[in-house]
Design a protein around this motif. Structure first.
Motif, mmCIF file in Angstrom:
data_model
loop_
_atom_site.group_PDB
_atom_site.id
_atom_site.type_symbol
_atom_site.label_atom_id
_atom_site.label_comp_id
_atom_site.label_asym_id
_atom_site.label_seq_id
_atom_site.Cartn_x
_atom_site.Cartn_y
_atom_site.Cartn_z
ATOM 1 N N CYS A 72 0.856 -1.184 0.000
ATOM 2 C CA CYS A 72 0.000 0.000 0.000
ATOM 3 C C CYS A 72 0.892 1.234 0.000
ATOM 4 C CB CYS A 72 -0.899 -0.004 1.240
ATOM 5 S SG CYS A 72 -1.952 1.458 1.353
ATOM 6 N N ASN A 73 0.682 2.117 -0.963
ATOM 7 C CA ASN A 73 1.468 3.351 -1.034
ATOM 8 C C ASN A 73 1.038 4.360 0.026
ATOM 9 O OD1 ASN A 73 3.075 2.504 -3.222
ATOM 10 N ND2 ASN A 73 1.427 3.013 -4.639
ATOM 11 N N ALA A 74 -0.151 4.179 0.594
ATOM 12 C CA ALA A 74 -0.647 5.106 1.609
ATOM 13 C C ALA A 74 -0.105 4.781 3.003
ATOM 14 C CB ALA A 74 -2.175 5.097 1.632
ATOM 15 N N CYS A 75 -0.141 3.494 3.387
ATOM 16 C CA CYS A 75 0.263 3.148 4.760
ATOM 17 C C CYS A 75 1.467 2.207 4.831
ATOM 18 C CB CYS A 75 -0.911 2.555 5.539
ATOM 19 S SG CYS A 75 -1.359 0.864 5.066
ATOM 20 N N GLY A 76 1.915 1.675 3.685
ATOM 21 C CA GLY A 76 3.096 0.815 3.679
ATOM 22 C C GLY A 76 2.823 -0.654 3.948
ATOM 23 N N GLU A 77 1.580 -1.033 4.161
ATOM 24 C CA GLU A 77 1.228 -2.436 4.441
ATOM 25 C C GLU A 77 1.523 -3.311 3.225
ATOM 26 O OE1 GLU A 77 -0.439 -5.743 6.539
ATOM 27 O OE2 GLU A 77 0.286 -3.800 7.220
ATOM 28 N N ARG A 83 -7.293 -3.636 -2.928
ATOM 29 C CA ARG A 83 -7.328 -2.597 -1.883
ATOM 30 C C ARG A 83 -6.582 -3.062 -0.643
ATOM 31 N NH1 ARG A 83 -10.350 1.792 -2.223
ATOM 32 N NH2 ARG A 83 -11.805 1.947 -3.931
ATOM 33 N N CYS A 84 -5.966 -2.108 0.024
ATOM 34 C CA CYS A 84 -5.235 -2.400 1.252
ATOM 35 C C CYS A 84 -6.206 -2.880 2.341
ATOM 36 C CB CYS A 84 -4.507 -1.146 1.734
ATOM 37 S SG CYS A 84 -3.662 -1.371 3.317
ATOM 38 N N VAL A 144 -5.698 -2.907 5.476
ATOM 39 C CA VAL A 144 -5.519 -2.134 6.705
ATOM 40 C C VAL A 144 -6.214 -0.784 6.618
ATOM 41 C CG1 VAL A 144 -3.810 -1.018 8.205
ATOM 42 C CG2 VAL A 144 -3.379 -3.309 7.331
ATOM 43 N N CYS A 145 -5.906 -0.013 5.552
ATOM 44 C CA CYS A 145 -6.466 1.347 5.471
ATOM 45 C C CYS A 145 -7.535 1.509 4.393
ATOM 46 C CB CYS A 145 -5.345 2.366 5.264
ATOM 47 S SG CYS A 145 -4.593 2.346 3.618
ATOM 48 N N SER A 184 -7.108 1.788 1.173
ATOM 49 C CA SER A 184 -6.661 2.560 0.012
ATOM 50 C C SER A 184 -6.567 1.676 -1.236
ATOM 51 C CB SER A 184 -5.283 3.173 0.302
ATOM 52 O OG SER A 184 -4.782 3.811 -0.857
ATOM 53 N N THR A 235 -2.257 1.108 -4.417
ATOM 54 C CA THR A 235 -1.372 -0.015 -4.107
ATOM 55 C C THR A 235 -0.485 -0.324 -5.309
ATOM 56 O OG1 THR A 235 -3.000 -1.641 -4.825
ATOM 57 C CG2 THR A 235 -3.042 -1.020 -2.499
#
Length: 119
Positions: free
Chosen positions: A71-76, A86-87, A89-90, A92, A95
């Motif tokens: 995930c580019n938003a949270c790094g997961e 979709r991530c 975790v968040c 988003s 990805t």
């Protein structure tokens, strides 16, 4: 057919340069996101291998690589199927796929003229 043709072109060139008398096995790693149809690949492999004495009877093994993204938003980092990117975790959709589209030749097994044939 074109994927198998390209693979065989590469591995036969390497085998011939190595002085092989026979190509025994080719080991691949293919990502499921590549959407290769295993049955079609097996049929193409069988047909195209028969055309060259170097590859006649050569076995093909394939290791599947399942999708993994970050995930580019949270790094997961997470695994998923082909449709759910979709991530988890968040939530988003921003990805990036890091595994799952591979098409790699991992190794080849050859026989040299001075080696006895395998049964």
């Amino acid at each position: 057919m074109s994927i198998v043709s390209g693979i065989l072109e590469n591995v036969t060139e390497v085998a011939r340069r190595a002085g092989a008398s026979r190509l025994c096995q080719v080991n691949l790693r293919i990502g499921v996101m590549r959407e290769v149809v295993p049955e079609a690949m097996d049929l193409a492999w069988e047909v195209l291998c028969e055309e060259d004495p170097l590859t006649d009877g050569c076995k093909l093994t394939v290791e599947d690589v399942y999708p993994e993204s970050v995930c580019n938003a949270c790094g997961e980092r997470f695994t998923h199927d082909r449709f759910h990117l979709r991530c988890p975790v968040c939530g988003s959709a921003d990805t990036r796929l890091i595994h799952g589209r591979e098409l790699d030749i991992i190794s080849i097994e050859v026989e040299h003229p001075d080696e006895p044939s395998q049964p």
